[in-house]
Scaffold this active site. Structure first.
Site, mmCIF file in Angstrom:
data_model
loop_
_atom_site.group_PDB
_atom_site.id
_atom_site.type_symbol
_atom_site.label_atom_id
_atom_site.label_comp_id
_atom_site.label_asym_id
_atom_site.label_seq_id
_atom_site.Cartn_x
_atom_site.Cartn_y
_atom_site.Cartn_z
ATOM 1 N N CYS A 274 -10.776 -15.057 -37.703
ATOM 2 C CA CYS A 274 -9.567 -14.804 -36.620
ATOM 3 C C CYS A 274 -8.897 -15.192 -35.731
ATOM 4 O O CYS A 274 -7.664 -16.197 -36.118
ATOM 5 C CB CYS A 274 -9.828 -13.742 -36.254
ATOM 6 S SG CYS A 274 -11.663 -12.374 -37.286
HETATM 7 N N1 SAJ Z 1 -15.702 -18.144 -28.466
HETATM 8 C C1 SAJ Z 1 -15.517 -19.470 -26.960
HETATM 9 N N2 SAJ Z 1 -16.131 -18.685 -25.975
HETATM 10 C C2 SAJ Z 1 -15.614 -17.302 -25.558
HETATM 11 C C3 SAJ Z 1 -15.457 -16.723 -26.499
HETATM 12 C C4 SAJ Z 1 -15.518 -16.988 -28.054
HETATM 13 O O1 SAJ Z 1 -15.911 -20.565 -27.255
HETATM 14 O O2 SAJ Z 1 -15.595 -17.603 -24.236
HETATM 15 C C5 SAJ Z 1 -15.615 -18.923 -29.365
HETATM 16 C C6 SAJ Z 1 -16.730 -17.868 -29.744
HETATM 17 O O3 SAJ Z 1 -17.629 -18.696 -30.250
HETATM 18 C C7 SAJ Z 1 -16.091 -18.142 -31.061
HETATM 19 C C8 SAJ Z 1 -14.869 -18.191 -31.500
HETATM 20 O O4 SAJ Z 1 -14.801 -18.946 -30.466
HETATM 21 O O5 SAJ Z 1 -16.678 -18.975 -32.132
HETATM 22 C C9 SAJ Z 1 -14.526 -16.562 -31.501
HETATM 23 O O6 SAJ Z 1 -15.310 -15.610 -30.556
HETATM 24 P P1 SAJ Z 1 -15.185 -14.464 -30.355
HETATM 25 O O7 SAJ Z 1 -15.891 -13.592 -29.383
HETATM 26 O O8 SAJ Z 1 -13.454 -13.679 -30.238
HETATM 27 O O9 SAJ Z 1 -15.648 -13.567 -31.873
HETATM 28 P P2 SAJ Z 1 -14.639 -12.785 -33.623
HETATM 29 O O10 SAJ Z 1 -13.604 -14.353 -34.478
HETATM 30 O O11 SAJ Z 1 -15.941 -12.869 -34.625
HETATM 31 O O12 SAJ Z 1 -14.134 -11.673 -32.929
HETATM 32 C C10 SAJ Z 1 -12.962 -11.617 -32.577
HETATM 33 C C11 SAJ Z 1 -13.075 -10.815 -31.818
HETATM 34 N N3 SAJ Z 1 -13.448 -10.611 -30.241
HETATM 35 C C12 SAJ Z 1 -13.792 -10.040 -29.648
HETATM 36 O O13 SAJ Z 1 -12.924 -9.176 -28.941
HETATM 37 C C13 SAJ Z 1 -15.042 -9.941 -28.656
HETATM 38 C C14 SAJ Z 1 -11.854 -9.290 -31.305
HETATM 39 O O14 SAJ Z 1 -10.931 -10.977 -30.901
HETATM 40 C C15 SAJ Z 1 -11.100 -9.057 -32.776
HETATM 41 O O15 SAJ Z 1 -11.606 -7.762 -33.263
HETATM 42 C C16 SAJ Z 1 -11.208 -10.134 -33.967
HETATM 43 O O16 SAJ Z 1 -11.740 -11.442 -33.457
HETATM 44 C C17 SAJ Z 1 -10.480 -10.597 -35.254
HETATM 45 O O17 SAJ Z 1 -11.154 -10.049 -36.565
HETATM 46 O O18 SAJ Z 1 -9.491 -10.924 -35.165
#
Ligand code: SAJ
Length: 434
Positions: A274
């Site tokens: 995503c």
């Molecule tokens: N990440 C970082 N630093 C942060 C947060 C995340 O490096 O502070 C990295 C994570 O390790 C990961 C990536 O970013 O590799 C994405 O992380 P994520 O927490 O956004 O995880 P996803 O992609 O599984 O889920 C996201 C959802 N997450 C949250 O809202 C916390 C949301 O954005 C969406 O509902 C979902 O993608 C989607 O399906 O779009």
């Protein structure tokens, strides 16, 4: 015939037959929620394996407990099929198919196109169609609606069309389908009314917006917001490193600000299907109106450069003990793209492993959630790490699964590059943090 009234009534008394196209991390939880709300749900998927697993009541999605799935399958409220002709039996269809990027970083809407084709083929009066897949603003209006209009049926009268973005955070212990507010936009007011009524039967809060384009943009904003802020802190990690400041201490202290701030954390790069992808759907769309989404491109540049930065840290760490990368034994701890899940899509661990292998390191990985890796030219199986860390010249922490005992890692490893600040509090001389 007032199809809106008929469908509202069927939704109200749960006699509406719900169809879910795409039984992945979005579609399967949604199908179970609708089934638990009392609807008869028919799940459609092209994978015969998934169809068979669903019909055996076996969950393959971490956020869906097998017992909950088995219960609704057993009660006859949920069945899966790969026979799309059965769409004629559905009164409300949610499309939850993948929207990846092509290798050219352009949107791949082929899954939406094929789902739309199936829906068009079997479109009938009185049905509601909702697209849930994250996509560029205009997809429902410009790609789906014209295809469905070919049937001669009138949107908002004969059938109803809406967009409602999925908001699934895989592995999130607190927010699941039911208690995550659901944004809904309709092609017409009647479409919005019907789609809102459907989701209100299952989801605690429905958030109506004025159009499908607004709803599409809401989701893109949510994920672009994350990608850009993660890019910001990743660059901050590089800046703090140059200024010999502990970026983790700075972020922790900034997080005490009770307003106007939200913590994001540096990492080895941006994984998942995503966040690294969705902003590019908007950037692509903006090219058609001759606008360059600079923030999105810049954040992407920084985020995609992080695996290289990690490997440079490994090189520097080995150098500090007079070892070269070539010939060194390096263990990558964690392969999944974030903690406590098994998904390796777009995982930065894959880039780190490949880059180290290209530099001649003997690379192994350990991840309790990922038994083996056969992706992007990598052919490895997860190895046990407890009591074995002394065999490695350097350990790279890429995923901070709660399953790992990082105090033990800090004690046993000779050299650690910690991209997740997982060894905080155990930082011995041998820990190099991002
Ligand atoms: N990440 C970082 N630093 C942060 C947060 C995340 O490096 O502070 C990295 C994570 O390790 C990961 C990536 O970013 O590799 C994405 O992380 P994520 O927490 O956004 O995880 P996803 O992609 O599984 O889920 C996201 C959802 N997450 C949250 O809202 C916390 C949301 O954005 C969406 O509902 C979902 O993608 C989607 O399906 O779009």
């Amino acid at each position: 015939m007032d199809y809106k009234a008929q469908l509202l009534q069927r939704i109200e008394n749960r006699s509406a037959r719900v169809g879910i196209i795409g039984l992945g991390y979005v579609g399967l939880p949604l199908a179970v929620e609708f089934a638990k709300a009392g609807f008869k749900v028919l799940g459609f998927d092209v994978s015969k394996g998934r169809v068979a697993q669903v019909n055996r009541g076996e969950s393959y999605i971490g956020d869906v407990k097998t017992e909950h799935l088995a219960e609704v399958v057993k009660s006859g409220h949920f069945e899966a099929t790969d026979d799309f002709a059965r769409l004629t039996d559905s009164d409300a269809v949610s499309i939850c198919v993948p929207t990846p990027l092509r290798k050219t970083r352009d949107p791949d809407v082929s899954y939406i196109i094929s789902a739309t084709e199936q829906v068009r083929k079997y479109l009938h009066k009185g049905v509601l169609i909702v697209l849930e897949s994250t996509t560029y603003p205009g997809t429902t209006d410009e790609l789906m609606q014209p295809a469905l209009a070919e049937t001669g049926l009138k949107v908002g009268e004969d059938y109803f069309l809406a967009f409602s973005p999925e908001r699934v955070d895989p592995g999130n212990p607190r927010f699941q389908t039911k208690n995550t507010p659901k944004v809904v936009g309709g092609t017409t007011p009647a479409c919005l009314e019907v789609a809102g009524a459907l989701y209100r039967t299952t989801i605690d809060q429905v958030v109506p917006v004025s159009s499908t384009r607004a709803a599409e943009m809401v989701k893109i904003l949510e994920n672009t917001f994350r990608a850009i802020n993660i890019g910001l802190v990743n660059e901050l990690a590089i800046i703090c490193d140059k200024l010999k400041i502990d970026v983790w201490e700075v972020i922790e202290a900034a997080s005490t600000k009770p307003f106007g701030y939200m913590p994001f954390y540096p990492g080895p790069g941006l994984g998942g299907h995503c966040i690294p992808i969705d902003p590019h759907y908007l950037a692509w769309k903006l090219k058609s109106v001759n606008y360059n989404a600079r923030f999105i491109e810049l954040a992407s540049e920084i985020n995609t450069a992080m695996p290289n930065y990690v490997v440079q840290k490994v090189t520097d760490a080995l150098n500090s003990v007079e070892r070269s990368v070539r010939g060194s034994n390096v263990l990558v701890l964690g392969a999944a793209y974030k903690k406590d899940i098994s998904d390796v899509r777009e995982s930065p661990a894959l880039d780190v492993i490949k880059l180290l292998q290209e530099r001649g390191a003997n690379v192994a990985y350990s991840d309790p959630y990922v038994p083996d890796l056969h992706e992007e030219g990598i052919d490895l199986a997860s190895v046990p790490w407890e009591g074995r860390l002394a065999e490695y010249d350097c350990v790279v922490i890429v995923t901070d699964h709660r399953a790992f005992d990082f105090s033990r890692v800090a004690q046993e490893a000779r050299l650690i590059v910690d991209t997740r600040n997982a060894t905080r509090g155990h930082a011995g001389l041998n820990v190099v943090r991002l």
